[in-house]
Design a protein around this motif. Structure first.
Motif, PDB file in Angstrom:
ATOM      1  N   GLN A  12       0.828  -1.196   0.000  1.00  0.00           N
ATOM      2  CA  GLN A  12       0.000   0.000   0.000  1.00  0.00           C
ATOM      3  C   GLN A  12       0.869   1.255   0.000  1.00  0.00           C
ATOM      4  OE1 GLN A  12      -2.700  -0.264   3.338  1.00  0.00           O
ATOM      5  NE2 GLN A  12      -4.101  -1.592   2.207  1.00  0.00           N
ATOM      6  N   PRO A  13       0.332   2.354  -0.492  1.00  0.00           N
ATOM      7  CA  PRO A  13       1.075   3.619  -0.423  1.00  0.00           C
ATOM      8  C   PRO A  13       1.505   3.916   1.008  1.00  0.00           C
ATOM      9  CG  PRO A  13      -0.832   3.857  -1.849  1.00  0.00           C
ATOM     10  CD  PRO A  13      -0.953   2.502  -1.207  1.00  0.00           C
ATOM     11  N   GLY A  14       2.750   4.385   1.138  1.00  0.00           N
ATOM     12  CA  GLY A  14       3.319   4.635   2.458  1.00  0.00           C
ATOM     13  C   GLY A  14       4.035   3.446   3.056  1.00  0.00           C
ATOM     14  N   GLY A  15       3.884   2.294   2.434  1.00  0.00           N
ATOM     15  CA  GLY A  15       4.509   1.086   2.943  1.00  0.00           C
ATOM     16  C   GLY A  15       5.967   0.961   2.544  1.00  0.00           C
ATOM     17  N   SER A  16       6.566  -0.159   2.945  1.00  0.00           N
ATOM     18  CA  SER A  16       7.986  -0.406   2.691  1.00  0.00           C
ATOM     19  C   SER A  16       8.203  -1.781   2.087  1.00  0.00           C
ATOM     20  CB  SER A  16       8.778  -0.316   4.003  1.00  0.00           C
ATOM     21  OG  SER A  16       8.689   0.971   4.577  1.00  0.00           O
ATOM     22  N   LEU A  17       9.265  -1.890   1.327  1.00  0.00           N
ATOM     23  CA  LEU A  17       9.734  -3.166   0.807  1.00  0.00           C
ATOM     24  C   LEU A  17      11.255  -3.145   0.813  1.00  0.00           C
ATOM     25  CD1 LEU A  17       7.541  -3.925  -2.357  1.00  0.00           C
ATOM     26  CD2 LEU A  17       7.564  -5.226  -0.229  1.00  0.00           C
ATOM     27  N   ARG A  18      11.836  -4.331   0.913  1.00  0.00           N
ATOM     28  CA  ARG A  18      13.277  -4.451   0.790  1.00  0.00           C
ATOM     29  C   ARG A  18      13.590  -5.429  -0.332  1.00  0.00           C
ATOM     30  NH1 ARG A  18      17.787  -7.496   4.442  1.00  0.00           N
ATOM     31  NH2 ARG A  18      19.495  -5.982   4.249  1.00  0.00           N
ATOM     32  N   LEU A  19      14.238  -4.933  -1.365  1.00  0.00           N
ATOM     33  CA  LEU A  19      14.661  -5.787  -2.465  1.00  0.00           C
ATOM     34  C   LEU A  19      16.064  -6.319  -2.191  1.00  0.00           C
ATOM     35  CD1 LEU A  19      13.492  -3.695  -5.552  1.00  0.00           C
ATOM     36  CD2 LEU A  19      12.187  -5.298  -4.136  1.00  0.00           C
ATOM     37  N   SER A  20      16.283  -7.556  -2.603  1.00  0.00           N
ATOM     38  CA  SER A  20      17.598  -8.181  -2.460  1.00  0.00           C
ATOM     39  C   SER A  20      18.062  -8.664  -3.827  1.00  0.00           C
ATOM     40  CB  SER A  20      17.520  -9.381  -1.511  1.00  0.00           C
ATOM     41  OG  SER A  20      17.077  -8.999  -0.235  1.00  0.00           O
ATOM     42  N   CYS A  21      19.363  -8.685  -4.001  1.00  0.00           N
ATOM     43  CA  CYS A  21      19.938  -9.203  -5.244  1.00  0.00           C
ATOM     44  C   CYS A  21      21.166 -10.021  -4.882  1.00  0.00           C
ATOM     45  CB  CYS A  21      20.308  -8.068  -6.177  1.00  0.00           C
ATOM     46  SG  CYS A  21      21.039  -8.601  -7.749  1.00  0.00           S
ATOM     47  N   ALA A  22      21.086 -11.299  -5.170  1.00  0.00           N
ATOM     48  CA  ALA A  22      22.201 -12.208  -4.925  1.00  0.00           C
ATOM     49  C   ALA A  22      23.041 -12.322  -6.185  1.00  0.00           C
ATOM     50  CB  ALA A  22      21.678 -13.575  -4.516  1.00  0.00           C
ATOM     51  N   VAL A  23      24.330 -12.105  -6.036  1.00  0.00           N
ATOM     52  CA  VAL A  23      25.251 -12.130  -7.170  1.00  0.00           C
ATOM     53  C   VAL A  23      26.142 -13.359  -7.055  1.00  0.00           C
ATOM     54  CG1 VAL A  23      27.064 -10.874  -8.392  1.00  0.00           C
ATOM     55  CG2 VAL A  23      25.214  -9.620  -7.263  1.00  0.00           C
ATOM     56  N   SER A  62      13.785  11.480  -7.537  1.00  0.00           N
ATOM     57  CA  SER A  62      12.433  11.079  -7.151  1.00  0.00           C
ATOM     58  C   SER A  62      12.414  10.067  -6.000  1.00  0.00           C
ATOM     59  CB  SER A  62      11.689  10.493  -8.346  1.00  0.00           C
ATOM     60  OG  SER A  62      12.377   9.372  -8.875  1.00  0.00           O
ATOM     61  N   VAL A  63      13.563   9.424  -5.710  1.00  0.00           N
ATOM     62  CA  VAL A  63      13.588   8.433  -4.628  1.00  0.00           C
ATOM     63  C   VAL A  63      14.512   8.844  -3.493  1.00  0.00           C
ATOM     64  CG1 VAL A  63      13.128   6.631  -6.323  1.00  0.00           C
ATOM     65  CG2 VAL A  63      15.475   6.984  -5.511  1.00  0.00           C
ATOM     66  N   ARG A  64      15.242   9.929  -3.672  1.00  0.00           N
ATOM     67  CA  ARG A  64      16.207  10.338  -2.644  1.00  0.00           C
ATOM     68  C   ARG A  64      15.476  10.630  -1.342  1.00  0.00           C
ATOM     69  NH1 ARG A  64      19.020  14.160  -5.371  1.00  0.00           N
ATOM     70  NH2 ARG A  64      20.501  12.575  -6.075  1.00  0.00           N
ATOM     71  N   GLY A  65      16.028  10.105  -0.247  1.00  0.00           N
ATOM     72  CA  GLY A  65      15.419  10.276   1.066  1.00  0.00           C
ATOM     73  C   GLY A  65      14.422   9.192   1.422  1.00  0.00           C
ATOM     74  N   THR A  68      17.211   3.427   0.058  1.00  0.00           N
ATOM     75  CA  THR A  68      18.599   3.292   0.486  1.00  0.00           C
ATOM     76  C   THR A  68      19.205   2.044  -0.146  1.00  0.00           C
ATOM     77  OG1 THR A  68      18.089   4.333   2.616  1.00  0.00           O
ATOM     78  CG2 THR A  68      20.163   3.124   2.442  1.00  0.00           C
ATOM     79  N   ILE A  69      20.330   2.215  -0.838  1.00  0.00           N
ATOM     80  CA  ILE A  69      21.047   1.089  -1.426  1.00  0.00           C
ATOM     81  C   ILE A  69      22.225   0.737  -0.533  1.00  0.00           C
ATOM     82  CG2 ILE A  69      22.458   2.616  -2.897  1.00  0.00           C
ATOM     83  CD1 ILE A  69      22.457   0.370  -5.010  1.00  0.00           C
ATOM     84  N   THR A  70      22.398  -0.567  -0.300  1.00  0.00           N
ATOM     85  CA  THR A  70      23.523  -1.044   0.495  1.00  0.00           C
ATOM     86  C   THR A  70      24.110  -2.284  -0.174  1.00  0.00           C
ATOM     87  OG1 THR A  70      22.042  -2.348   1.911  1.00  0.00           O
ATOM     88  CG2 THR A  70      22.656  -0.161   2.691  1.00  0.00           C
ATOM     89  N   ARG A  71      25.320  -2.625   0.243  1.00  0.00           N
ATOM     90  CA  ARG A  71      25.983  -3.803  -0.314  1.00  0.00           C
ATOM     91  C   ARG A  71      26.637  -4.608   0.802  1.00  0.00           C
ATOM     92  NH1 ARG A  71      30.136  -1.737  -4.536  1.00  0.00           N
ATOM     93  NH2 ARG A  71      30.801  -3.918  -4.554  1.00  0.00           N
ATOM     94  N   ASP A  72      26.693  -5.907   0.582  1.00  0.00           N
ATOM     95  CA  ASP A  72      27.358  -6.834   1.490  1.00  0.00           C
ATOM     96  C   ASP A  72      28.379  -7.592   0.655  1.00  0.00           C
ATOM     97  OD1 ASP A  72      26.196  -9.505   3.731  1.00  0.00           O
ATOM     98  OD2 ASP A  72      28.189  -8.940   3.053  1.00  0.00           O
ATOM     99  N   ASN A  73      29.621  -7.130   0.718  1.00  0.00           N
ATOM    100  CA  ASN A  73      30.639  -7.725  -0.145  1.00  0.00           C
ATOM    101  C   ASN A  73      30.938  -9.181   0.230  1.00  0.00           C
ATOM    102  OD1 ASN A  73      30.892  -5.398  -1.643  1.00  0.00           O
ATOM    103  ND2 ASN A  73      32.656  -4.630  -0.490  1.00  0.00           N
ATOM    104  N   TYR A  79      21.238  -4.587  -1.789  1.00  0.00           N
ATOM    105  CA  TYR A  79      19.886  -4.399  -1.278  1.00  0.00           C
ATOM    106  C   TYR A  79      19.356  -3.023  -1.654  1.00  0.00           C
ATOM    107  CZ  TYR A  79      21.405  -8.237   1.752  1.00  0.00           C
ATOM    108  OH  TYR A  79      21.890  -9.424   2.235  1.00  0.00           O
ATOM    109  N   LEU A  80      18.033  -2.942  -1.687  1.00  0.00           N
ATOM    110  CA  LEU A  80      17.376  -1.655  -1.864  1.00  0.00           C
ATOM    111  C   LEU A  80      16.229  -1.581  -0.866  1.00  0.00           C
ATOM    112  CD1 LEU A  80      17.372   0.969  -3.574  1.00  0.00           C
ATOM    113  CD2 LEU A  80      15.535  -0.076  -4.912  1.00  0.00           C
ATOM    114  N   GLN A  81      16.407  -0.774   0.165  1.00  0.00           N
ATOM    115  CA  GLN A  81      15.349  -0.528   1.133  1.00  0.00           C
ATOM    116  C   GLN A  81      14.492   0.608   0.604  1.00  0.00           C
ATOM    117  OE1 GLN A  81      14.567  -2.127   4.103  1.00  0.00           O
ATOM    118  NE2 GLN A  81      12.760  -0.796   4.062  1.00  0.00           N
ATOM    119  N   MET A  82      13.200   0.347   0.460  1.00  0.00           N
ATOM    120  CA  MET A  82      12.284   1.340  -0.095  1.00  0.00           C
ATOM    121  C   MET A  82      11.227   1.677   0.945  1.00  0.00           C
ATOM    122  SD  MET A  82      11.857  -0.166  -3.963  1.00  0.00           S
ATOM    123  CE  MET A  82      10.905  -1.590  -3.431  1.00  0.00           C
ATOM    124  N   ASN A  83      11.200   2.912   1.365  1.00  0.00           N
ATOM    125  CA  ASN A  83      10.237   3.381   2.357  1.00  0.00           C
ATOM    126  C   ASN A  83       9.314   4.424   1.751  1.00  0.00           C
ATOM    127  OD1 ASN A  83      11.526   1.784   4.344  1.00  0.00           O
ATOM    128  ND2 ASN A  83      12.952   3.438   4.828  1.00  0.00           N
TER     129      ASN A  83
END
Length: 115
Positions: A12-23, A62-65, A68-73, A79-83
């Motif tokens: 829903q609008p206002g919600g959050s998701l966290r995307l993951s990408c395994a390399v 349009s997405v700043r703030g 949040t993109i992070t990496r786990d070397n 990852y992409l945390q979307m709030n």
């Protein structure tokens, strides 16, 4: 180099998701530049977040703030945390690895923001 994105869904609008990408298959992951893109049908794919070797980041305005993109070397993950998601964030999201001038893509994960 192969990428597997996950974590999309309906929110829903206002919600959050966290995307993951395994390399996998990268021997120099810590030297790779990592990014997330998104694409809406009929439009060009656009970069929304990027993280460099030194973990410096940059975001589409349009997405700043909100995102949040992070990496786990160690685990070769990005990852992409979307709030505070908005309906206009609805798209297929792709992770991207740039390694030695070559670009690699994941299969995409659908994010739908709707009430």
């Amino acid at each position: 180099v192969q990428l597997q994105a996950s974590g999309g869904g309906l929110v829903q609008p206002g919600g959050s998701l966290r995307l993951s990408c395994a390399v996998s298959g990268s021997r120099i992951f810590s030297d790779d530049v990592l990014a997330w893109y998104r694409q809406v049908p009929g439009e060009q794919r656009e970069m929304i977040a990027i993280i460099g070797v030194g973990r410096g980041t940059n975001y589409r305005e349009s997405v700043r703030g909100r995102f949040t993109i992070t990496r786990d070397n160690g685990n070769m993950m990005v990852y992409l945390q979307m709030n505070n998601l908005k309906p206009e964030d609805t798209a297929v999201y792709y992770c991207n690895v740039e390694e030695r001038g070559q670009n690699y893509w994941g299969q995409g994960t659908q994010v739908t923001v709707s009430s």
